[in-house]
Design an enzyme around this catalytic site. Structure first.
Site, PDB file in Angstrom:
ATOM      1  N   HIS A  86       0.734  -1.515   7.064  1.00  0.00           N
ATOM      2  CA  HIS A  86       0.148  -0.204   6.784  1.00  0.00           C
ATOM      3  C   HIS A  86      -1.351  -0.303   7.082  1.00  0.00           C
ATOM      4  O   HIS A  86      -1.935  -1.395   6.964  1.00  0.00           O
ATOM      5  CB  HIS A  86       0.370   0.092   5.295  1.00  0.00           C
ATOM      6  CG  HIS A  86      -0.020   1.457   4.853  1.00  0.00           C
ATOM      7  ND1 HIS A  86      -1.323   1.783   4.542  1.00  0.00           N
ATOM      8  CD2 HIS A  86       0.706   2.574   4.658  1.00  0.00           C
ATOM      9  CE1 HIS A  86      -1.368   3.052   4.162  1.00  0.00           C
ATOM     10  NE2 HIS A  86      -0.154   3.552   4.226  1.00  0.00           N
TER      11      HIS A  86
ATOM     12  N   ASP B  61       1.478  -7.291   0.207  1.00  0.00           N
ATOM     13  CA  ASP B  61       1.438  -5.847  -0.028  1.00  0.00           C
ATOM     14  C   ASP B  61       2.831  -5.434  -0.508  1.00  0.00           C
ATOM     15  O   ASP B  61       3.767  -5.343   0.294  1.00  0.00           O
ATOM     16  CB  ASP B  61       1.050  -5.131   1.275  1.00  0.00           C
ATOM     17  CG  ASP B  61       1.159  -3.614   1.158  1.00  0.00           C
ATOM     18  OD1 ASP B  61       1.660  -3.131   0.131  1.00  0.00           O
ATOM     19  OD2 ASP B  61       0.759  -2.927   2.112  1.00  0.00           O
TER      20      ASP B  61
ATOM     21  N   GLN C 163       5.908  -1.171  -1.037  1.00  0.00           N
ATOM     22  CA  GLN C 163       7.258  -0.636  -0.771  1.00  0.00           C
ATOM     23  C   GLN C 163       8.361  -1.554  -1.260  1.00  0.00           C
ATOM     24  O   GLN C 163       9.530  -1.322  -0.931  1.00  0.00           O
ATOM     25  CB  GLN C 163       7.428  -0.371   0.747  1.00  0.00           C
ATOM     26  CG  GLN C 163       6.503   0.665   1.323  1.00  0.00           C
ATOM     27  CD  GLN C 163       6.817   2.091   0.875  1.00  0.00           C
ATOM     28  OE1 GLN C 163       7.894   2.359   0.308  1.00  0.00           O
ATOM     29  NE2 GLN C 163       5.909   3.010   1.126  1.00  0.00           N
TER      30      GLN C 163
ATOM     31  N   LYS D 184       4.480   4.784  -6.493  1.00  0.00           N
ATOM     32  CA  LYS D 184       5.684   4.467  -5.701  1.00  0.00           C
ATOM     33  C   LYS D 184       6.789   3.903  -6.588  1.00  0.00           C
ATOM     34  O   LYS D 184       7.895   3.687  -6.149  1.00  0.00           O
ATOM     35  CB  LYS D 184       5.354   3.456  -4.614  1.00  0.00           C
ATOM     36  CG  LYS D 184       4.201   3.879  -3.727  1.00  0.00           C
ATOM     37  CD  LYS D 184       4.549   3.857  -2.273  1.00  0.00           C
ATOM     38  CE  LYS D 184       3.319   3.940  -1.421  1.00  0.00           C
ATOM     39  NZ  LYS D 184       3.323   5.055  -0.501  1.00  0.00           N
TER      40      LYS D 184
ATOM     41  N   CYS E 108       0.940   6.007   8.722  1.00  0.00           N
ATOM     42  CA  CYS E 108      -0.191   5.063   8.563  1.00  0.00           C
ATOM     43  C   CYS E 108       0.166   3.685   9.093  1.00  0.00           C
ATOM     44  O   CYS E 108      -0.295   2.657   8.559  1.00  0.00           O
ATOM     45  CB  CYS E 108      -0.656   4.965   7.102  1.00  0.00           C
ATOM     46  SG  CYS E 108      -1.169   6.535   6.420  1.00  0.00           S
TER      47      CYS E 108
HETATM   48  N1  C6P Z   1       2.511   4.414   2.128  1.00  0.00           N
HETATM   49  C1  C6P Z   1       3.949   6.160   2.988  1.00  0.00           C
HETATM   50  O1  C6P Z   1       4.297   7.349   3.112  1.00  0.00           O
HETATM   51  P1  C6P Z   1      -1.602   3.795  -1.621  1.00  0.00           P
HETATM   52  O2  C6P Z   1      -1.915   4.994  -0.774  1.00  0.00           O
HETATM   53  O3  C6P Z   1      -2.820   2.953  -1.894  1.00  0.00           O
HETATM   54  O4  C6P Z   1      -0.826   4.126  -2.845  1.00  0.00           O
HETATM   55  O5  C6P Z   1      -0.594   2.890  -0.750  1.00  0.00           O
HETATM   56  C2  C6P Z   1      -0.951   2.473   0.536  1.00  0.00           C
HETATM   57  C3  C6P Z   1       0.176   1.726   1.153  1.00  0.00           C
HETATM   58  C4  C6P Z   1       0.023   0.378   1.410  1.00  0.00           C
HETATM   59  N2  C6P Z   1       1.024  -0.354   1.921  1.00  0.00           N
HETATM   60  C5  C6P Z   1       2.220   0.185   2.206  1.00  0.00           C
HETATM   61  C6  C6P Z   1       3.308  -0.675   2.758  1.00  0.00           C
HETATM   62  C7  C6P Z   1       2.431   1.544   1.992  1.00  0.00           C
HETATM   63  O6  C6P Z   1       3.609   2.082   2.294  1.00  0.00           O
HETATM   64  C8  C6P Z   1       1.383   2.348   1.478  1.00  0.00           C
HETATM   65  C9  C6P Z   1       1.557   3.828   1.317  1.00  0.00           C
HETATM   66  C10 C6P Z   1       2.822   5.823   2.040  1.00  0.00           C
HETATM   67  O7  C6P Z   1       4.509   5.268   3.607  1.00  0.00           O
HETATM   68  C11 C6P Z   1       1.658   6.718   2.271  1.00  0.00           C
HETATM   69  S1  C6P Z   1       0.890   6.450   3.824  1.00  0.00           S
END
Ligand code: C6P
Length: 415
Positions: A132, A209, A212, A235, A373
């Site tokens: 991401h 990370d 997910q 999430k 992203c």
């Molecule tokens: N992915 C998606 O629709 P935040 O925004 O900080 O809560 O998470 C960022 C982030 C970091 N790593 C991974 C693997 C992610 O999937 C995400 C967030 C969302 O897939 C929003 S772009």
């Protein structure tokens, strides 16, 4: 007009589970909401909503500061969440749990502290082709500042990491490997334990990370032996604006603070400041107290259903959706790894994913379209975007059928 979705599930009582989520019971464009955008953000059970509302109705106060009743109660609730997260991740100590605003801020914290301290001119950081942007850009900024180099582990056509390439990438200059546990755009579950073993054989720390994975899989930081791990509350059925950074205590101890301000200090004079102990050293200013408390309610809720049950049901939904969508002429699934969570990305001929998303919306179906992203993933597949359906444990097989038939209708109209 269809006003309800028939429920049918053998793993657990899905009807009861759905009744825990107030938002799911509404019409969108006069159709029952079919929420399949769970990788972007999950919906909140009533216990989470109530815990936030209760906090503001009964306890609202700042933490770690007051001697009065409310402040002490708020502090206790906040710190209880730290214990809940520590137990959930099987961390050794509460000192290893830092509250942040989410995965993005957790990764930026590491880049700005561990990274700034340990990465120097000519050093290298390894990420993968399926990261991401949150796990790319902070490292790029650091590399730019330090004159260091970002190196990238490639993927294959199925959307799996080519682990053998680590041999070519790891050098004595590698200072950190930062890798996603589960890809948000492909659904791939990476062999994170194996990656950590490879890294540690070379004395390289690993940041995971887990944005997910935390909501789908057991994440045990001691079993994994990861050095840092980041996830977001929203999430895992918790509030937005709250997240966690896990770090091994010895590493966190050695790191300089990130932000300066209240709560992170021990003593301040104009000549010198000494910093607070862990984990407070990294929690400057008033945080998202209600969000942190809501996160505990979310984790308790997830535990009450059981990650194993969640995983079983979501795997069935993914299999059913994969089977049904694969039969649609012209539809290509992007991300066909052997090990996947319930994320289904696809493209259909020349039809733009945004058009698909808009048509499905009129059927009450929420999916995400775009690059998610992860532009380097799109570049790898030479596509601008995908449509992505992502399932949670409250989704049903009828919703999979609804997605399939609405998609067929959409393609007919758009092609
Ligand atoms: N992915 C998606 O629709 P935040 O925004 O900080 O809560 O998470 C960022 C982030 C970091 N790593 C991974 C693997 C992610 O999937 C995400 C967030 C969302 O897939 C929003 S772009």
């Amino acid at each position: 007009m269809e006003t309800s979705i028939k429920l049918n599930n053998e793993v657990f009582d899905i009807e009861k589970i759905r009744s825990d989520f107030p938002i799911l019971h509404q019409l969108v464009h006069k159709k029952p909401l079919c929420y399949l955008d769970n990788a972007a953000s999950t919906q909140k059970p009533k216990v989470v909503i109530d815990s936030i509302s209760d906090f503001y109705s009964t306890t609202n106060s700042n933490i770690h500061r007051g001697v009065h009743f409310l402040s002490e109660k708020a502090t206790q609730n906040y710190e209880n969440t730290r214990t809940t997260v520590k137990d959930f991740l099987n961390a050794k100590s509460e000192k290893e749990i830092i509250f942040t605003s989410g995965t993005t801020s957790s990764i930026n914290l590491i880049a700005n502290t561990y990274g700034r301290k340990n990465v120097n001119k000519g050093d290298e950081i390894i990420v993968t082709n399926m990261e991401h942007h949150s796990n790319i850009v902070p490292w790029q900024i650091l590399c730019e500042e330090k004159n260091a180099n970002l190196r990238v582990l490639p993927i294959n056509n199925n959307g799996e990491l080519i682990l053998e390439k680590f041999n070519e990438l790891i050098t004595e200059r590698t200072k950190l490997i930062s890798v996603v546990h589960v890809s948000n755009s492909l659904g791939t579950i990476n062999p994170i334990k194996k990656i950590i073993e490879i890294a540690h054989k070379n004395n390289i720390p690993v940041l995971v990370d887990a944005a997910q994975s935390i909501q789908h899989l057991e994440v045990d930081v001691q079993k994994l032996d990861c050095d840092f791990l980041a996830f977001s509350g929203h999430k895992i059925y918790g509030p937005t604006g709250v997240g966690v950074l896990y770090g091994k205590e010895n590493l966190l101890e050695e790191m300089p603070p990130f932000m300066g301000g209240g709560d992170m200090i021990s003593k301040v004079t104009f000549e010198e400041t000494t910093f607070n102990d862990l984990p407070f050293k990294f929690e400057a200013g008033t945080g998202n107290i209600a969000g942190v408390i809501g996160l505990a309610a979310a984790i308790d809720y997830v535990k009450s259903i059981g990650l194993e049950n969640i995983n079983k049901h979501e795997a069935k939904l993914l299999n059913s959706a994969t089977e049904k969508l694969s039969e649609i002429k012209g539809l290509k699934i992007i991300g066909t790894a052997k090990e996947k969570t319930s994320v289904l990305s696809f493209v259909v001929g020349n039809i733009h994913p945004h058009d698909i998303g808009t048509f499905l919306d009129f059927e009450g179906i929420a999916i995400r379209t775009g690059h998610h992203c992860t532009q380097p993933v799109m570049d790898y597949y030479k596509i601008p975007a995908t449509s992505r359906a992502s399932f949670a444990f409250y989704n049903t097989f009828d919703e999979v059928d609804h997605l399939t038939s609405a998609l067929k209708k959409t393609i007919e109209v758009l092609s």
